[in-house]
Every structure is written in structure tokens, then in C-alpha cells.
Design a protein around this motif. Structure first.
Motif, PDB file in Angstrom:
ATOM      1  N   ILE A   1      44.115  28.361  41.605  1.00 12.77           N
ATOM      2  CA  ILE A   1      43.611  29.441  40.371  1.00 12.77           C
ATOM      3  C   ILE A   1      43.501  31.155  41.161  1.00 12.77           C
ATOM      4  CG2 ILE A   1      41.933  30.283  38.922  1.00 12.77           C
ATOM      5  CD1 ILE A   1      41.348  27.481  38.546  1.00 12.77           C
ATOM      6  N   GLU A   2      44.277  31.677  41.382  1.00 16.31           N
ATOM      7  CA  GLU A   2      44.309  33.115  42.049  1.00 16.31           C
ATOM      8  C   GLU A   2      43.015  34.208  40.879  1.00 16.31           C
ATOM      9  OE1 GLU A   2      47.993  34.982  42.766  1.00 16.31           O
ATOM     10  OE2 GLU A   2      48.818  33.167  44.238  1.00 16.31           O
ATOM     11  N   ALA A   3      42.414  35.013  41.358  1.00 15.87           N
ATOM     12  CA  ALA A   3      41.123  35.570  41.644  1.00 15.87           C
ATOM     13  C   ALA A   3      41.083  37.191  41.914  1.00 15.87           C
ATOM     14  CB  ALA A   3      40.096  35.008  41.212  1.00 15.87           C
ATOM     15  N   GLN A   4      40.851  37.946  41.163  1.00  9.28           N
ATOM     16  CA  GLN A   4      40.842  39.053  42.173  1.00  9.28           C
ATOM     17  C   GLN A   4      39.784  39.113  42.998  1.00  9.28           C
ATOM     18  OE1 GLN A   4      41.904  42.618  41.629  1.00  9.28           O
ATOM     19  NE2 GLN A   4      43.014  41.183  40.716  1.00  9.28           N
ATOM     20  N   TYR A   5      38.405  38.191  41.792  1.00  9.33           N
ATOM     21  CA  TYR A   5      37.128  37.722  42.549  1.00  9.33           C
ATOM     22  C   TYR A   5      36.497  36.341  42.615  1.00  9.33           C
ATOM     23  CZ  TYR A   5      36.590  42.817  43.302  1.00  9.33           C
ATOM     24  OH  TYR A   5      36.953  44.063  43.309  1.00  9.33           O
ATOM     25  N   LEU A   6      35.875  35.867  42.711  1.00 13.76           N
ATOM     26  CA  LEU A   6      35.298  34.498  43.002  1.00 13.76           C
ATOM     27  C   LEU A   6      33.795  34.733  43.080  1.00 13.76           C
ATOM     28  CD1 LEU A   6      36.603  31.289  44.527  1.00 13.76           C
ATOM     29  CD2 LEU A   6      34.550  31.030  44.429  1.00 13.76           C
TER      30      LEU A   6
ATOM     31  N   THR B   1      43.722  35.245  37.364  1.00 12.99           N
ATOM     32  CA  THR B   1      42.590  35.159  36.059  1.00 12.99           C
ATOM     33  C   THR B   1      42.206  36.356  37.411  1.00 12.99           C
ATOM     34  OG1 THR B   1      40.417  34.719  35.248  1.00 12.99           O
ATOM     35  CG2 THR B   1      40.516  33.518  37.710  1.00 12.99           C
ATOM     36  N   ASP B   2      41.179  37.435  36.655  1.00 16.83           N
ATOM     37  CA  ASP B   2      40.150  39.133  37.310  1.00 16.83           C
ATOM     38  C   ASP B   2      39.019  37.725  37.840  1.00 16.83           C
ATOM     39  OD1 ASP B   2      42.080  40.769  36.650  1.00 16.83           O
ATOM     40  OD2 ASP B   2      40.575  40.542  34.548  1.00 16.83           O
ATOM     41  N   VAL B   3      38.210  37.118  37.647  1.00 14.86           N
ATOM     42  CA  VAL B   3      36.365  36.255  38.222  1.00 14.86           C
ATOM     43  C   VAL B   3      37.070  34.683  38.172  1.00 14.86           C
ATOM     44  CG1 VAL B   3      34.273  35.920  38.026  1.00 14.86           C
ATOM     45  CG2 VAL B   3      35.888  38.495  37.183  1.00 14.86           C
ATOM     46  N   LEU B   4      37.006  34.366  39.234  1.00 19.13           N
ATOM     47  CA  LEU B   4      36.633  33.022  38.811  1.00 19.13           C
ATOM     48  C   LEU B   4      35.150  32.438  39.660  1.00 19.13           C
ATOM     49  CD1 LEU B   4      37.674  29.743  38.700  1.00 19.13           C
ATOM     50  CD2 LEU B   4      38.493  29.750  41.170  1.00 19.13           C
ATOM     51  N   VAL B   5      34.752  31.582  38.466  1.00 19.37           N
ATOM     52  CA  VAL B   5      33.404  31.444  38.104  1.00 19.37           C
ATOM     53  C   VAL B   5      33.680  30.074  38.710  1.00 19.37           C
ATOM     54  CG1 VAL B   5      30.944  30.953  37.384  1.00 19.37           C
ATOM     55  CG2 VAL B   5      32.746  32.820  36.951  1.00 19.37           C
ATOM     56  N   VAL B   6      32.826  29.189  39.402  1.00 14.18           N
ATOM     57  CA  VAL B   6      32.562  27.594  40.246  1.00 14.18           C
ATOM     58  C   VAL B   6      31.217  27.314  40.002  1.00 14.18           C
ATOM     59  CG1 VAL B   6      33.049  25.999  42.348  1.00 14.18           C
ATOM     60  CG2 VAL B   6      34.450  28.048  42.196  1.00 14.18           C
ATOM     61  N   GLY B   7      31.383  25.889  38.805  1.00 22.37           N
ATOM     62  CA  GLY B   7      29.869  25.646  38.692  1.00 22.37           C
ATOM     63  C   GLY B   7      29.159  26.727  37.448  1.00 22.37           C
ATOM     64  N   ALA B   8      29.144  25.310  36.890  1.00 22.62           N
ATOM     65  CA  ALA B   8      28.930  25.424  35.094  1.00 22.62           C
ATOM     66  C   ALA B   8      27.373  25.632  34.830  1.00 22.62           C
ATOM     67  CB  ALA B   8      29.845  24.968  33.182  1.00 22.62           C
ATOM     68  N   GLY B   9      26.257  25.514  35.846  1.00 19.38           N
ATOM     69  CA  GLY B   9      24.976  25.390  35.665  1.00 19.38           C
ATOM     70  C   GLY B   9      24.703  26.201  34.843  1.00 19.38           C
TER      71      GLY B   9
END
Ligand code: FAD
Length: 536
Positions: free
Chosen positions: A169-174, A3-11
Motif C-alpha cells: 500500500i503506497e501512501a503520502q503519509y502513514l 491512498t493519501d493516508v494509511l492508518v495502521v491500527g483500528a483502536g
């Protein structure tokens, strides 16, 4: 998986970031360890700036429809119990009243949108459903971030999926939006500093469907939002968005005490169900850094404030929105290296100031509470004196919590590499908002035609505002911005109101409505202004 951006946490912060990235077309994956959003109480007040942000994301209407009715006022009471005359009432407008005030305002001193009361357990599922409808966003609940490794051109995260398997999961940014305990922050070895664990509260969530209609104080039944009880347990009751749910907070030893505490607080018999009791701690903490390398941190993962003043989630939404367009610009290729570099510089100073604002509000709260004496309920001259004194102190000190318009709207980015700095600048005030176009500040909201704000006519990219019939030749700046392939528009606004409030003929605004540069003629080196604006 990539993915391009991996966002951790769905608050609320991770969800806001994922939605904003998704609507910009950035491919992103949002992972959340919980299987589904929980019906647990936390924040309930989105401030005016957050609503302005949600408006630009096209969400303000949905959020208002799901939140508290627009006619319920936000009055704050200090009481002995809710069936007794209040010691103090601080009136605050309903959304409808605030909108009417904003409609009348012509000097840029008010936001485009007023606050909205919406409980976190309503907001999160709403944002989740928006994120799930965006083709660029993949939303995965039941996925727990475990660890990460950074490489020159990507970051790889190990995640436990709902079946218990480890996936990469590989991402450009996390981006770690994973809350106060932030495993992402810990993986990076970044510390939170400040004052932790200041006071421990129990919090109860109650369903009391009749209470709102039966509260005997105020301008009518139930017409209030916060009820602070003048007692030794620092008790307060908060109305949630349905008006049928309430949260009670108190410093008590054991969770079993909360039901009796609720009954004492309301003072009238009403049917209720206790849905949940938990604990939360007051913290005033700020992270040393807002990320490292290709990993960024936002929201409670980097700043923890006392909810007095409502600057927790609201500050986090500001983080998300600062980062979102910078990630988009960098991934699209027109954003230079300083754009992402500016994220920590811009947002950490806001986190720092808001921890300070929250401390200021909390100290005010503590000051009036310290006037409590055990004789406060006595029908004696001494008891009356205690009540009068507490109300007098509270009428000054409690306002510090509820009147934070400067912290909400007035933040200005100082020392940012992507802002064309002017030396000096107005003071940062928590309580007062004085509209300014000083570079780094949020562009004030000014009405144009009926019902339309300057904010509403500014698009998603950079905008050069030409005001007051300016005849300046701005072709140099336009060419310089276009040379960076940045989305850019020139917008001519002839109405005097905008020129009067903004004080300059030319203003360069970035996608998040913060001012990059201002002047009355084109800058002498437009190429340099364009380079700074786009992070080169
Ligand atoms: C009583 C109370 C009242 C408040 N009132 C207000 C208010 O009125 N206004 C306001 O602005 N703020 C308020 N706050 C603060 C507000 O609730 C927080 O600032 C806000 O929740 C922060 O949002 P967040 O998204 O950064 O973090 P969180 O809401 O903590 O969300 C983090 C998410 O990350 C997930 N997560 C954690 N670890 C992992 C992992 N390893 N893998 C995947 N997912 C993970 C968690 O499950 C969680 O869903 C209040 C707080 C409290 C306690």
C-alpha cells in the motif's frame, strides 16, 4: 494500491483519526490486523475534552446514546465488600447533572460537553461503522502491517491480507495507531522510555445482569461506578456502559482466582458469567519521537499511562485530532512544512505531562492502599482505627485519580512553531482548570445564546474572533490568511460574556480550537502571523 493516508491500527485512536480525515475528505485507508472488533474490556471513560472533539465531529449524540445512561452517577466507593457500608464515598455527577452544571456556568471554567462513560468494546464498533460510511475512507480488518519503506514523496507499507498474501500500500503519509507494542514505532527504531511493567493485574470481564440493581450501598441500588476494595490485592470493580457488565481488576497469581475474588468483592449471591480473564501491566512510558519522515505515531504507540485518571485513550484522541487537520492542510497544499513538524512538538509535551499526571494519580492510589492492614475487617478498636485511617488518607489521595480537569482541558502547546508565542504563560495544573486564551491553549467554552457555545459557531477552518464590539481594522490579517488559501472566517461576537472570559478583542483560533494569536488591535505584521499560523 494507493491512498493519501494509511492508518495502521483500528483502536479508538486510529478509528478517530480515520473518521476525522474522512469527514475532511482526505482519502485514507485504515488497516487492522484483527478480523473484527473484539468484545474485550479496556477503557470506559471518554473525558470532557474528548466529548468536545466528538461533538465537533458530529458524533457526541451517537456516542452518548450508545454509552451509559445519562442519569447514572459516577460515584466512587472505597469498601471492604459491596454488601457492607462504604468506608468512603466520593460523589461525582451523572452526565445529566454535569450538563445542568455546565448550563449554569458563565465563566468559561467548564467544558462544552461533560465526560461520557462508554466501553471501548462499544466505542470501537460505533466508530468503525461511522468510518465505513465515509466515502473517502477504506476500512480493512484482517490486514496486518508488516514493514514499511520511506521514499522522497511517499511511504510504502507491506501488509498481510486476510488470505495471507503480501500486498503493498503506497501512501503520502502513514500513521501508526497500533498500540503499545507498535510494530510501526519499532520499524522506525523509536524507543519508549520511562517505567515499564510497574504492577501486573488480572482483569476479568463479567456479565452480572442483576448486580447493578442489587448493590446495597449508595443512594440507591447500583448507583456507583468504581468500587475499590480495601484489600491486599488492590482489587477494584468497574461498572461498564450497559450496567450489566463489570470488570474486576486484582493482583492475583492465577486467572482461576478471579471468580472467587469477584464473589468476595460483591459479597451477595448474584448470577454471573465470567466472559474473559486476561492480564495487563501498569506502564508510564513515553516515546522519544512521535514519528520520522512521512510516518507519524499516535496514541498508545507513543505514550502508555496507568489508567488512573483515564488519560490513555483520551490523550490519543487529542493526538489524532492534532494530526488530522495538519495532514489535511498539507495534502491540500495550503499547510506549510511547519504544520506537520509541529505535531511532535505539540503532542509529545502533552504526552509527557499526562504520563506525569498519571504517575501523580497512581502514587495517590498507592498511598491510600498502603494504609491497608490485615486487621481491617476486625471488630476491634485497632480494626476501626485501620478503617478510619485508610478512609481519611483515601479521601485526599483517591481524588487525584478522579479530579483531573486541568489535565483534560488545560493543556497548552508551548514552543510550537505554529503558535504566536507570548513569553511566560500560566502554569500547567492537573487538578484545576483556569480558562485562558494564552496562545497554544484550547479556547474556553463560553455560552452565547441559549444552548449555543462559541465552540458551536466556529467552523472547520481558522477563525478570527472579533469581540466586545471591536472596531479594529483586521483587513490586513484577513488578506494575509487568504493569501495562503487557508480556510478562514472572521466571526463577530458582540456578547460581553465572551469578551469578559477571553480578555482580548481579537483572537485567531485554528481548526482544532487552539488559540494561535490574540491582541486588541491587528498585529503589526499580519503577514507573519498568518505565515506562522499556517506553518510557513
Ligand atoms: C484496564 C484498562 C482501563 C483503561 N481505562 C481507560 C479510560 O477509562 N480512559 C482512557 O482514556 N484510557 C483508558 N485505558 C487506556 C486505553 O485503553 C488505551 O489508551 C487505548 O486503547 C489506546 O488506544 P490506541 O488506539 O492508541 O491503541 P489500541 O487500543 O491498543 O489499538 C491498537 C490497534 O492496533 C492494532 N494493531 C497492532 N498491531 C497491528 C499491525 N501490525 N497491523 C494492523 N493492526 C495492528 C491492534 O490490533 C489494535 O486494534 C485503559 C486501559 C486499560 C488496560
Amino acid at each position: 494500491m494507493k491512498t493519501d493516508v494509511l492508518v495502521v491500527g483500528a483502536g479508538p485512536v486510529g478509528l478517530t483519526l480515520a473518521v476525522d480525515l474522512g469527514r475532511r475528505g482526505v482519502r485514507c485507508t485504515l488497516i487492522e490486523k484483527k478480523p473484527a472488533p473484539e468484545f474485550l474490556p479496556k477503557m470506559e471513560r471518554c473525558n470532557a475534552r474528548t466529548l468536545e472533539i466528538f461533538r465537533r465531529m458530529g458524533l457526541a449524540g451517537q456516542i452518548r446514546a450508545a454509552g451509559l445512561d445519562r442519569h447514572v452517577p459516577m460515584d466512587v466507593y472505597i469498601v471492604l465488600a459491596m454488601n457492607e457500608p462504604p468506608l468512603l464515598r466520593l460523589p461525582y455527577p451523572s452526565v445529566a447533572e454535569a450538563e445542568a452544571e455546565i448550563a449554569r456556568c458563565r465563566d468559561g471554567s467548564m467544558p462544552r460537553e461533560p465526560y461520557q462513560l462508554i466501553s471501548q468494546y462499544t466505542l470501537e464498533p460505533l466508530l468503525k461503522s461511522v468510518a465505513e460510511r465515509l466515502p473517502a475512507v477504506s476500512v480493512r480488518y484482517g490486514h496486518e502491517f508488516l514493514c514499511l519503506s520511506q521514499h522522497a514523496d511517499m511511504v510504502s507499507a507491506t501488509v498481510r491480507d486476510p488470505e495471507g498474501r503480501s500486498i503493498e500500500i503506497e501512501a503520502q503519509y502513514l500513521v501508526g495507531c497500533d498500540g503499545g507494542a507498535s510494530p510501526v514505532r519499532k520499524t522506525l527504531g523509536i524507543e519508549l522510555r520511562g517505567d515499564g511493567n510497574l504492577l501486573r493485574f488480572h482483569q476479568a470481564l463479567l456479565h452480572a445482569p442483576d448486580l447493578f440493581e442489587r448493590i446495597p450501598i449508595g443512594d440507591g441500588p447500583g448507583r456507583g461506578r468504581h468500587y475499590h476494595i480495601a484489600d491486599a490485592q488492590s482489587t477494584f470493580l468497574i461498572m461498564q456502559d450497559s450496567t450489566k457488565h463489570w470488570t474486576l481488576h486484582a493482583v492475583v497469581e492465577r486467572p482461576e482466582e478471579m471468580a472467587a475474588q469477584f464473589e468476595r468483592t460483591i459479597g451477595i449471591p448474584v448470577p454471573y458469567t465470567l466472559l474473559y480473564v486476561g492480564e495487563w501491566k501498569q506502564n508510564l512510558l513515553l516515546a522519544d519521537h512521535y514519528g520520522a519522515g512521512r510516518v507519524f505515531l499516535a496514541g498508545d504507540s507513543v505514550h502508555l499511562v496507568i489508567p488512573t485518571g483515564g488519560l490513555g485513550m483520551n490523550t490519543g484522541v487529542g493526538d489524532a485530532i492534532d494530526l488530522s487537520w495538519k495532514l489535511h492542510a498539507t495534502l491540500e497544499g495550503w499547510g506549510g512544512p511547519n504544520l506537520l513538524g509541529s505535531y511532535e512538538i505539540e503532542r509529545r509535551q502533552v504526552g509527557d505531562r499526562n504520563v506525569g499526571a498519571s504517575r501523580y494519580a497512581a502514587l495517590g492510589r498507592r498511598k491510600w492502599r498502603s494504609q491497608y492492614r490485615p486487621d481491617i475487617r476486625d471488630a476491634t478498636p485497632e480494626g476501626q482505627a485501620t478503617r478510619d485511617n485508610l478512609a481519611r488518607v483515601a479521601s485526599v489521595e483517591q481524588r487525584k485519580t478522579n479530579e483531573m480537569i486541568g489535565a483534560e482541558l488545560g493543556y497548552r502547546y508551548v514552543g510550537s512553531p505554529v503558535i504566536w508565542e507570548e513569553p511566560g504563560g500560566p502554569e500547567h495544573l492537573f487538578r484545576e482548570y483556569i480558562p485562558t486564551t494564552w496562545p497554544g491553549a484550547r479556547l474556553p467554552h463560553v455560552w452565547l445564546r441559549e444552548g449555543q457555545s462559541v465552540h458551536d459557531v466556529i467552523g472547520e477552518g481558522y477563525t478570527l474572533l472579533r469581540l466586545g464590539g471591536s472596531k479594529s481594522d483586521t483587513r490586513g490579517l484577513e488578506r494575509a490568511m487568504q493569501a495562503h488559501h487557508a480556510p478562514f472566517t472572521t466571526l463577530t461576537i458582540d456578547e460581553d460574556a465572551a469578551r469578559d472570559v477571553y480578555g482580548y478583542d481579537l483572537i485567531l483560533v485554528r481548526p482544532d480550537l487552539h488559540v494561535v494569536w490574540r491582541g486588541n488591535t491587528e498585529p503589526s505584521d499580519p503577514g507573519q502571523v498568518a505565515a506562522v499560523a499556517t506553518g510557513h
